[in-house]
Scaffold this motif. Structure first.
Motif, PDB file in Angstrom:
ATOM      1  N   GLY A   1       1.314   4.244  -3.244  1.00 35.10           N
ATOM      2  CA  GLY A   1       1.072   5.737  -3.147  1.00 35.10           C
ATOM      3  C   GLY A   1       2.263   6.394  -3.562  1.00 35.10           C
TER       4      GLY A   1
ATOM      5  N   GLN B   1      -5.839   1.404   0.756  1.00 38.11           N
ATOM      6  CA  GLN B   1      -5.873   2.267   1.789  1.00 38.11           C
ATOM      7  C   GLN B   1      -6.924   1.859   2.892  1.00 38.11           C
ATOM      8  N   SER B   2      -8.246   1.614   2.423  1.00 35.01           N
ATOM      9  CA  SER B   2      -9.374   1.433   3.273  1.00 35.01           C
ATOM     10  C   SER B   2      -9.120   0.264   4.081  1.00 35.01           C
TER      11      SER B   2
ATOM     12  N   GLN C   1      -7.311   3.969  -9.334  1.00 38.57           N
ATOM     13  CA  GLN C   1      -7.754   5.014  -8.282  1.00 38.57           C
ATOM     14  C   GLN C   1      -8.396   4.036  -7.146  1.00 38.57           C
ATOM     15  N   GLU C   2      -9.415   3.498  -7.719  1.00 43.85           N
ATOM     16  CA  GLU C   2     -10.421   2.730  -6.853  1.00 43.85           C
ATOM     17  C   GLU C   2      -9.619   1.880  -6.256  1.00 43.85           C
ATOM     18  N   SER C   3      -8.874   0.956  -6.998  1.00 42.59           N
ATOM     19  CA  SER C   3      -8.200   0.079  -6.045  1.00 42.59           C
ATOM     20  C   SER C   3      -7.170   0.327  -4.990  1.00 42.59           C
ATOM     21  N   LEU C   4      -6.497   1.695  -5.334  1.00 46.93           N
ATOM     22  CA  LEU C   4      -5.738   2.321  -4.399  1.00 46.93           C
ATOM     23  C   LEU C   4      -6.430   2.618  -3.354  1.00 46.93           C
ATOM     24  N   GLU C   5      -7.534   3.279  -3.464  1.00 47.39           N
ATOM     25  CA  GLU C   5      -8.521   3.511  -2.116  1.00 47.39           C
ATOM     26  C   GLU C   5      -8.901   2.458  -1.316  1.00 47.39           C
ATOM     27  N   PHE C   6      -9.089   1.332  -2.106  1.00 46.80           N
ATOM     28  CA  PHE C   6      -9.510  -0.038  -1.410  1.00 46.80           C
ATOM     29  C   PHE C   6      -8.260  -0.371  -0.657  1.00 46.80           C
TER      30      PHE C   6
ATOM     31  N   SER D   1       0.643  -1.183   0.007  1.00 49.07           N
ATOM     32  CA  SER D   1       0.011   0.053   0.019  1.00 49.07           C
ATOM     33  C   SER D   1       0.735   1.350  -0.079  1.00 49.07           C
TER      34      SER D   1
ATOM     35  N   GLN E   1      -6.500   0.985   6.887  1.00 49.74           N
ATOM     36  CA  GLN E   1      -7.134   1.756   8.178  1.00 49.74           C
ATOM     37  C   GLN E   1      -7.856   0.722   9.006  1.00 49.74           C
TER      38      GLN E   1
END
Length: 249
Positions: A12, A239-240, A232-237, A8, A243
């Motif tokens: 980034g 990161q989620s 971008q959707e996968s990167l946000e996944f 991850s 978290q």
């Protein structure tokens, strides 16, 4: 899931920090050990539909083959489950979207080939990126009705046919993007940093499947520079998930 978390932070950096650029000549072929191919694919999350026990939802073909879908978009996979729940509520309520890495899917494919098992994987790209690929090929003078496979977008110099590379941790990598928009952002930064070469950069599109086949069959160590940049959707996944893991800890 740990394999996704491990990448991850690095992803980034690849997607946002593009301070150093270099246009270099890189051959169109590479042969890598299987573990290195897996490592390159491991950073990309993909999504399947499975029951609570992890058994994938499969479709049977006319030749008795079994196929399970591998979605590049989590939202596309969720939309598929939503339609299934409407059309076949009994089955739809038994399944859910499951995240894996592209590296894990690749390993399963290799195992299936070695064991002679009939389960095949059908990759489902996003409609938007397929349309972008078709439009790009048409602009280049090719006649295409549809793009076969999952498109990957790469920047090259029209002057010397070298690929645009990005400096990361002191090394030059060749980023291949699952989203054309992300590549456009990188090119815009390149054009700002080197305006004299602004008109020399062009975008090519290749298929994910073709890229993997090249990694398996050809021989050139320079293409160890190739790195996949998820959407971008996968990167946000990713990161989620990171978290959630931090909150649990």
């Amino acid at each position: 899931m740990k394999s996704l978390l491990r990448w991850s932070v690095r992803l980034g950096v690849v997607s946002s920090a593009v301070a150093g650029f270099l246009v270099s000549m890189v051959p169109n072929s590479i042969a890598l050990p299987q573990e290195q191919i897996v490592q390159k694919l491991q950073q990309v999350p993909v999504f399947t539909v499975a029951d609570e026990n992890g058994s994938p939802l499969v479709a049977s073909g006319d030749d008795d083959s079994q196929v399970t879908g591998v979605f590049m978009s989590q939202q596309d996979a969720q939309d598929f489950v939503g339609r299934l729940q409407e059309e076949n509520p009994e089955l739809g309520e038994q399944v859910q979207v499951v995240a894996l890495s592209l590296g894990e899917i690749y390993q399963l494919e290799q195992q299936n080939q070695q064991n002679g098992e009939g389960l095949n994987f059908a990759y489902v790209p996003t409609e938007e990126q397929v349309n972008s690929a078709v439009s790009l090929l048409e602009q280049q003078g090719q006649q295409v009705e549809d793009f076969q496979g999952v498109p990957l977008f790469i920047a090259r110099s029209s002057q010397d046919e070298g690929y645009l590379t990005v400096e990361q941790n002191g090394q030059q990598i060749i980023p291949l993007f699952f989203e054309k928009q992300q590549l456009r952002g990188m090119i815009e930064q390149f054009e700002q940093s080197q305006p004299e070469q602004a008109n020399s950069v062009e975008i090519d599109v290749i298929s994910l499947q073709g890229m993997v086949q090249t990694l398996e069959q050809e021989d050139d160590p320079q293409l160890e520079q190739v790195e996949l940049v998820p959407s971008q959707e996968s990167l946000e996944f990713i990161q989620s998930v990171q978290q959630q893991q931090q909150q649990q800890q």
